[in-house]
Write a protein that holds these residues in place. Structure first.
Motif, PDB file in Angstrom:
ATOM      1  N   GLY A 199       0.803  -1.218   0.000  1.00  0.00           N
ATOM      2  CA  GLY A 199       0.000   0.000   0.000  1.00  0.00           C
ATOM      3  C   GLY A 199       0.841   1.277   0.000  1.00  0.00           C
ATOM      4  O   GLY A 199       1.951   1.304  -0.517  1.00  0.00           O
ATOM      5  N   VAL A 200       0.266   2.317   0.631  1.00  0.00           N
ATOM      6  CA  VAL A 200       0.869   3.651   0.564  1.00  0.00           C
ATOM      7  C   VAL A 200       2.231   3.676   1.249  1.00  0.00           C
ATOM      8  O   VAL A 200       2.392   3.153   2.343  1.00  0.00           O
ATOM      9  CB  VAL A 200      -0.043   4.681   1.258  1.00  0.00           C
ATOM     10  CG1 VAL A 200       0.464   6.085   1.003  1.00  0.00           C
ATOM     11  CG2 VAL A 200      -1.468   4.523   0.788  1.00  0.00           C
ATOM     12  N   GLU A 201       3.194   4.295   0.622  1.00  0.00           N
ATOM     13  CA  GLU A 201       4.530   4.400   1.219  1.00  0.00           C
ATOM     14  C   GLU A 201       4.527   5.571   2.196  1.00  0.00           C
ATOM     15  O   GLU A 201       4.554   6.729   1.800  1.00  0.00           O
ATOM     16  CB  GLU A 201       5.565   4.610   0.125  1.00  0.00           C
ATOM     17  CG  GLU A 201       5.593   3.448  -0.848  1.00  0.00           C
ATOM     18  CD  GLU A 201       6.780   3.514  -1.787  1.00  0.00           C
ATOM     19  OE1 GLU A 201       7.274   4.638  -2.006  1.00  0.00           O
ATOM     20  OE2 GLU A 201       7.187   2.460  -2.284  1.00  0.00           O
ATOM     21  N   ASP A 202       4.489   5.263   3.456  1.00  0.00           N
ATOM     22  CA  ASP A 202       4.358   6.341   4.438  1.00  0.00           C
ATOM     23  C   ASP A 202       5.440   6.296   5.501  1.00  0.00           C
ATOM     24  O   ASP A 202       5.361   6.985   6.499  1.00  0.00           O
ATOM     25  CB  ASP A 202       2.971   6.281   5.089  1.00  0.00           C
ATOM     26  CG  ASP A 202       2.681   4.924   5.668  1.00  0.00           C
ATOM     27  OD1 ASP A 202       3.533   4.033   5.517  1.00  0.00           O
ATOM     28  OD2 ASP A 202       1.601   4.746   6.253  1.00  0.00           O
ATOM     29  N   GLU A 203       6.448   5.479   5.304  1.00  0.00           N
ATOM     30  CA  GLU A 203       7.480   5.351   6.323  1.00  0.00           C
ATOM     31  C   GLU A 203       8.836   5.603   5.696  1.00  0.00           C
ATOM     32  O   GLU A 203       9.069   5.208   4.548  1.00  0.00           O
ATOM     33  CB  GLU A 203       7.474   3.907   6.852  1.00  0.00           C
ATOM     34  CG  GLU A 203       7.295   3.793   8.334  1.00  0.00           C
ATOM     35  CD  GLU A 203       7.253   2.340   8.747  1.00  0.00           C
ATOM     36  OE1 GLU A 203       6.399   2.000   9.568  1.00  0.00           O
ATOM     37  OE2 GLU A 203       8.071   1.548   8.236  1.00  0.00           O
ATOM     38  N   ILE A 210      20.064   5.884   3.264  1.00  0.00           N
ATOM     39  CA  ILE A 210      21.510   6.050   3.465  1.00  0.00           C
ATOM     40  C   ILE A 210      22.267   5.531   2.240  1.00  0.00           C
ATOM     41  O   ILE A 210      23.166   6.181   1.714  1.00  0.00           O
ATOM     42  CB  ILE A 210      21.966   5.284   4.733  1.00  0.00           C
ATOM     43  CG1 ILE A 210      21.356   5.945   5.967  1.00  0.00           C
ATOM     44  CG2 ILE A 210      23.483   5.264   4.836  1.00  0.00           C
ATOM     45  CD1 ILE A 210      21.566   5.180   7.235  1.00  0.00           C
ATOM     46  N   HIS A 211      21.819   4.369   1.782  1.00  0.00           N
ATOM     47  CA  HIS A 211      22.466   3.748   0.634  1.00  0.00           C
ATOM     48  C   HIS A 211      22.402   4.660  -0.589  1.00  0.00           C
ATOM     49  O   HIS A 211      23.418   4.947  -1.225  1.00  0.00           O
ATOM     50  CB  HIS A 211      21.755   2.411   0.354  1.00  0.00           C
ATOM     51  CG  HIS A 211      22.373   1.617  -0.735  1.00  0.00           C
ATOM     52  ND1 HIS A 211      23.576   0.974  -0.579  1.00  0.00           N
ATOM     53  CD2 HIS A 211      21.962   1.369  -2.007  1.00  0.00           C
ATOM     54  CE1 HIS A 211      23.886   0.367  -1.710  1.00  0.00           C
ATOM     55  NE2 HIS A 211      22.919   0.586  -2.601  1.00  0.00           N
ATOM     56  N   LYS A 212      21.197   5.130  -0.866  1.00  0.00           N
ATOM     57  CA  LYS A 212      20.997   5.961  -2.057  1.00  0.00           C
ATOM     58  C   LYS A 212      21.725   7.303  -1.926  1.00  0.00           C
ATOM     59  O   LYS A 212      22.264   7.835  -2.893  1.00  0.00           O
ATOM     60  CB  LYS A 212      19.494   6.223  -2.289  1.00  0.00           C
ATOM     61  CG  LYS A 212      18.758   5.019  -2.839  1.00  0.00           C
ATOM     62  CD  LYS A 212      19.058   4.835  -4.320  1.00  0.00           C
ATOM     63  CE  LYS A 212      18.516   3.480  -4.772  1.00  0.00           C
ATOM     64  NZ  LYS A 212      19.009   3.089  -6.089  1.00  0.00           N
ATOM     65  N   THR A 213      21.729   7.850  -0.678  1.00  0.00           N
ATOM     66  CA  THR A 213      22.363   9.144  -0.463  1.00  0.00           C
ATOM     67  C   THR A 213      23.874   9.040  -0.686  1.00  0.00           C
ATOM     68  O   THR A 213      24.491   9.918  -1.294  1.00  0.00           O
ATOM     69  CB  THR A 213      22.068   9.659   0.952  1.00  0.00           C
ATOM     70  OG1 THR A 213      20.656   9.686   1.125  1.00  0.00           O
ATOM     71  CG2 THR A 213      22.608  11.061   1.163  1.00  0.00           C
ATOM     72  N   ASP A 221      18.810  11.655  -0.802  1.00  0.00           N
ATOM     73  CA  ASP A 221      17.821  10.987  -1.648  1.00  0.00           C
ATOM     74  C   ASP A 221      16.937  10.137  -0.731  1.00  0.00           C
ATOM     75  O   ASP A 221      17.346   9.072  -0.285  1.00  0.00           O
ATOM     76  CB  ASP A 221      18.540  10.113  -2.686  1.00  0.00           C
ATOM     77  CG  ASP A 221      17.558   9.537  -3.681  1.00  0.00           C
ATOM     78  OD1 ASP A 221      16.350   9.847  -3.561  1.00  0.00           O
ATOM     79  OD2 ASP A 221      17.985   8.785  -4.568  1.00  0.00           O
ATOM     80  N   ILE A 222      15.771  10.668  -0.422  1.00  0.00           N
ATOM     81  CA  ILE A 222      14.931  10.004   0.574  1.00  0.00           C
ATOM     82  C   ILE A 222      14.102   8.887  -0.055  1.00  0.00           C
ATOM     83  O   ILE A 222      13.472   9.070  -1.096  1.00  0.00           O
ATOM     84  CB  ILE A 222      14.019  11.031   1.268  1.00  0.00           C
ATOM     85  CG1 ILE A 222      14.863  11.893   2.192  1.00  0.00           C
ATOM     86  CG2 ILE A 222      12.914  10.347   2.047  1.00  0.00           C
ATOM     87  CD1 ILE A 222      14.131  13.057   2.777  1.00  0.00           C
ATOM     88  N   LYS A 223      14.157   7.733   0.582  1.00  0.00           N
ATOM     89  CA  LYS A 223      13.364   6.590   0.115  1.00  0.00           C
ATOM     90  C   LYS A 223      12.291   6.268   1.151  1.00  0.00           C
ATOM     91  O   LYS A 223      12.580   6.213   2.343  1.00  0.00           O
ATOM     92  CB  LYS A 223      14.271   5.369  -0.088  1.00  0.00           C
ATOM     93  CG  LYS A 223      15.224   5.511  -1.244  1.00  0.00           C
ATOM     94  CD  LYS A 223      14.487   5.372  -2.557  1.00  0.00           C
ATOM     95  CE  LYS A 223      15.327   5.962  -3.682  1.00  0.00           C
ATOM     96  NZ  LYS A 223      14.524   6.462  -4.788  1.00  0.00           N
ATOM     97  N   MET A 224      11.107   6.063   0.674  1.00  0.00           N
ATOM     98  CA  MET A 224      10.010   5.729   1.596  1.00  0.00           C
ATOM     99  C   MET A 224       9.597   4.278   1.392  1.00  0.00           C
ATOM    100  O   MET A 224       9.921   3.653   0.388  1.00  0.00           O
ATOM    101  CB  MET A 224       8.808   6.637   1.347  1.00  0.00           C
ATOM    102  CG  MET A 224       9.095   8.117   1.472  1.00  0.00           C
ATOM    103  SD  MET A 224       9.469   8.628   3.139  1.00  0.00           S
ATOM    104  CE  MET A 224       7.827   8.785   3.826  1.00  0.00           C
TER     105      MET A 224
END
Lengths: 397, 286
Positions: A199-203, A210-213, A221-224
């Motif tokens: 469902g909705v990505e809310d977290e 950290i990995h993406k950043t 680069d924030i991942k939810m």
């Protein structure tokens, strides 16, 4: 005296603990209430009773305890009165006018004696009558009951508003609400949880962020991600009617808890054993039948199946074709049960009958065998084990 | 009638709220002993209103925390907004050096933080997850909690008066209940109801009120109603009767004829209840 009351409540199955008793003592110590029995009743009720289903029991016990003449003999009240305390209390409360009146009667000492005399008389004359006025008096707060200002001088009489609120027992109706008792069952059903992200990505997904950043050379680069939720799917099959009538309460408790706990819950009813049709509405069981084949095909094998029934029937109802007591069944109950076992690897049978008696009924034994010993008693403990078993098939009972 | 009791923290109802003696005792005991007060009762008997009236009568600030199915205990304490701090750090914002800029106070913290005693209403606690009350045990008991981000213990300067309401959708854990005072608001009897109505409509025609109450309590006596009308519905209905200029005789006449009283929809909100009542009227049972 108050301790007696506490133990009286406790031995009569009102759930009270030391903590509440201490709270009551604290409240009395701080003089939260005025000196009246009715207020004492309100106060002790607010402290001891935590649920409206217990209100009626409390009313009953309160009435019994403070009415029971044998429980609190007058001699005991007399012994309990600390004279000095009473005197100082009296003097503080009396107006000058009243003090004059006391003097006219021969002083406070005389008045107290007279008062005791009255108490004695009252015992003889009103056996079982207005006793509660006197009895309430033994507690340090209820002194208005034998406060001479009440009896002699004509202040506010302790017994004046003698409507015994607790004797009305107005909470009788709240005694039997079903939903009230399902907390334990819900907690037990909680064991069956399969948490998945959907469902909705809310977290915030910290690791991925950290990995993406760092991949991004430090540029954020924030991942939810979606939060975890219980998505276990449950198919509940309930035996109704006949011998199951005795267990209606347990079954509805389980049913209402399951409805609350599982978002994906499907349920059907059967009678005694599974045959070629099931139904969803007991009122319309002959009109709205659903083919068992349909149920078997409709749900994937990731559904966890819970049978609820006493598994007690005539042996031929289970093992013989045309064995049903109600209708003509082409294939035996056991054949149908086998189909369920084939389709759904995770299944349990909950039996409301006490497990000590299982060995005496042949069909229970047969169904246990069919279920590979995955039959559990319909108790909190049993439900808990059954839920664990639905996740780990190696668990047996 | 109550504002005179302002000083000694004693609640005895307000000019718009009738509190029975038993409710007063429970409220005052809870205030004196600084324990939370758990209020239950039929819908529409003024559970939530109680907190507002207590705050009003005692002249205290009120914080309301309405619980939903997704509310967590942590939200009542505080929330730490890590994402916006992370973002600010990227933008080189000065705020980022002070973590307290990103700690958002919840209702409980706010109530702990006032310079005088406040009233905290935790409304419909049963709506939340069944673990929710357990998560608040320490906070309600000791009136303090630890904020990890600030590394400090937040303690109530003045222990707030806490009023908790529940609609019985879920059972509450024993450990939680033991820490509370409990009061069940009973449906008011005719006398109390009269007082309540007087408070809302001081100059209502007496016979109209008597007839309306008769109809109202008559409806409440019907068994098998899905939702029995409560105080708030009666108040609404009376308002409609006033606006619609229904006279006392209208209600009385109707009770002789086999017709339903005007604006009945305000009392019976369920269609099947409405039909049931109508059918009973037609058969001549009130």
């Amino acid at each position: 005296m108050l301790l007696d009351f506490f133990y009286y409540l406790k031995t009569n199955k009102l759930p009270v603990s030391i903590r509440e008793h201490l709270t009551l003592l604290e409240a009395l110590d701080r003089e939260v209430i005025a000196y009246s029995v009715e207020d004492f009743y309100f106060l002790s009720r607010a402290i001891y009773v935590k649920h409206e289903q217990n209100l009626d029991l409390f009313d009953k016990l309160f009435g019994q305890f403070f009415n029971d003449s044998e429980n609190i003999p007058v001699e005991k009240i007399l012994a309990d009165i600390d004279e000095n305390w009473l005197k100082s209390q009296l003097l503080r409360e009396m107006t000058d006018e009243e003090k004059e009146a006391v003097k006219a009667m021969g002083g406070l000492e005389e008045l107290l004696n007279r008062f005791r005399q009255i108490l004695e008389e009252q015992k003889e004359k009103h056996e079982g009558g207005n006793k509660w006025i006197g009895t309430a008096g033994t507690s340090p707060l209820g002194n208005s009951g034998y406060n001479p200002t009440g009896i002699r001088i004509g202040g506010k009489g302790g017994g004046k508003n003698a409507v015994k609120v607790w004797d009305k027992r107005e909470f009788k109706n709240y005694d039997d609400d079903l939903e009230l008792n399902t907390r334990n069952t819900k907690m037990a059903l909680r064991r069956l949880r399969i948490l998945t992200r959907e469902g909705v990505e809310d977290e915030l997904n910290l690791e991925e962020t950290i990995h993406k950043t760092s991949e991004n050379a430090g540029l954020l680069d924030i991942k939810m991600q979606a939060s975890k939720q219980n998505r276990v799917k449950v198919l509940l099959l309930l035996d109704v009617g006949g011998s199951m009538d005795e267990y209606i309460e347990e079954c509805s408790m389980l049913f209402s808890s399951a409805k609350y706990q599982f978002k994906h819950l499907e349920y059907y009813y059967f009678h005694n054993c599974i045959y070629e049709s099931l139904w969803k509405d007991n009122g319309r069981r002959y009109e709205d039948k659903i083919s068992t084949w349909e149920v078997l095909n409709k749900y994937n094998k990731d559904y966890k199946v819970i049978f609820v029934g006493d598994a007690s029937m005539s042996p031929w109802e289970l093992s013989e074709p045309r064995g049903s007591v109600e209708h003509y069944n082409e294939e035996s109950g056991l054949t149908w049960l086998e189909r369920f076992k084939e389709k759904f690897p995770n299944l349990v049978w909950l039996n409301p009958i006490n497990d000590g008696y299982w060995q005496y009924t042949s069909t229970i034994k047969q169904i246990r065998e069919w279920a590979d010993e995955r039959m559990f008693p319909l108790t909190i403990n049993g439900i808990e084990k059954a839920m664990k078993c639905l996740k780990n098939r190696k668990l047996k009972f | 009638m109550a504002h005179n009791s302002y000083k000694n923290n004693n609640f005895s109802g307000t000019s718009d709220y009738i509190a029975t003696r038993e409710l007063q005792t429970a409220v005052n005991a809870a205030i004196a002993l600084q324990r939370p007060l758990l209020i239950k009762g039929e819908p529409g008997t003024g559970k939530t209103l109680l907190a507002f009236e207590v705050a009003k009568a005692l002249g205290k600030q009120l914080f309301t925390w309405h619980i939903k199915s997704t509310t967590t205990a942590q939200q009542g304490l505080y929330e730490y907004d890590a994402v916006s701090r992370l973002r600010d750090s990227q933008l080189g914002d000065d705020r980022v050096n002070h973590i307290e800029n990103y700690v958002k106070k919840g209702k409980i913290w706010e109530a702990f933080d006032t310079d005088e005693q406040s009233v905290l209403l935790i409304d419909e606690i049963d709506k939340a997850d069944i673990e929710f009350p357990n998560d608040l045990l320490q906070e309600l008991d000791r009136m303090e909690f630890y904020c990890y981000e600030l590394k400090q213990t937040i303690k109530a300067k003045y222990r707030p008066i806490i009023i908790i309401t529940s609609n019985n959708e879920k059972e509450l854990p024993d450990a939680f209940l033991r820490r509370c005072f409990f009061h069940f608001i009973r449906f008011p009897d005719k006398e109390t109801m009269q007082q309540i109505v007087d408070v809302h409509y001081p100059c209502l025609d007496e016979t109209l009120l008597a007839n309306a109450l008769k109809t109202f309590f008559g409806i409440r006596e019907i068994k098998n109603l899905k939702k029995r009308p409560s105080t708030s519905e009666l108040i609404d209905w009376l308002k409609l009767l006033l606006v619609g200029k229904v006279s006392a005789d209208d209600l009385n006449d109707l009770s002789r004829m086999n017709e339903v009283p005007p604006f009945l929809g305000a009392l019976l909100k369920n269609e099947s209840d409405y039909d049931l009542y109508k059918a009973l009227r037609e058969k001549g049972i009130k």
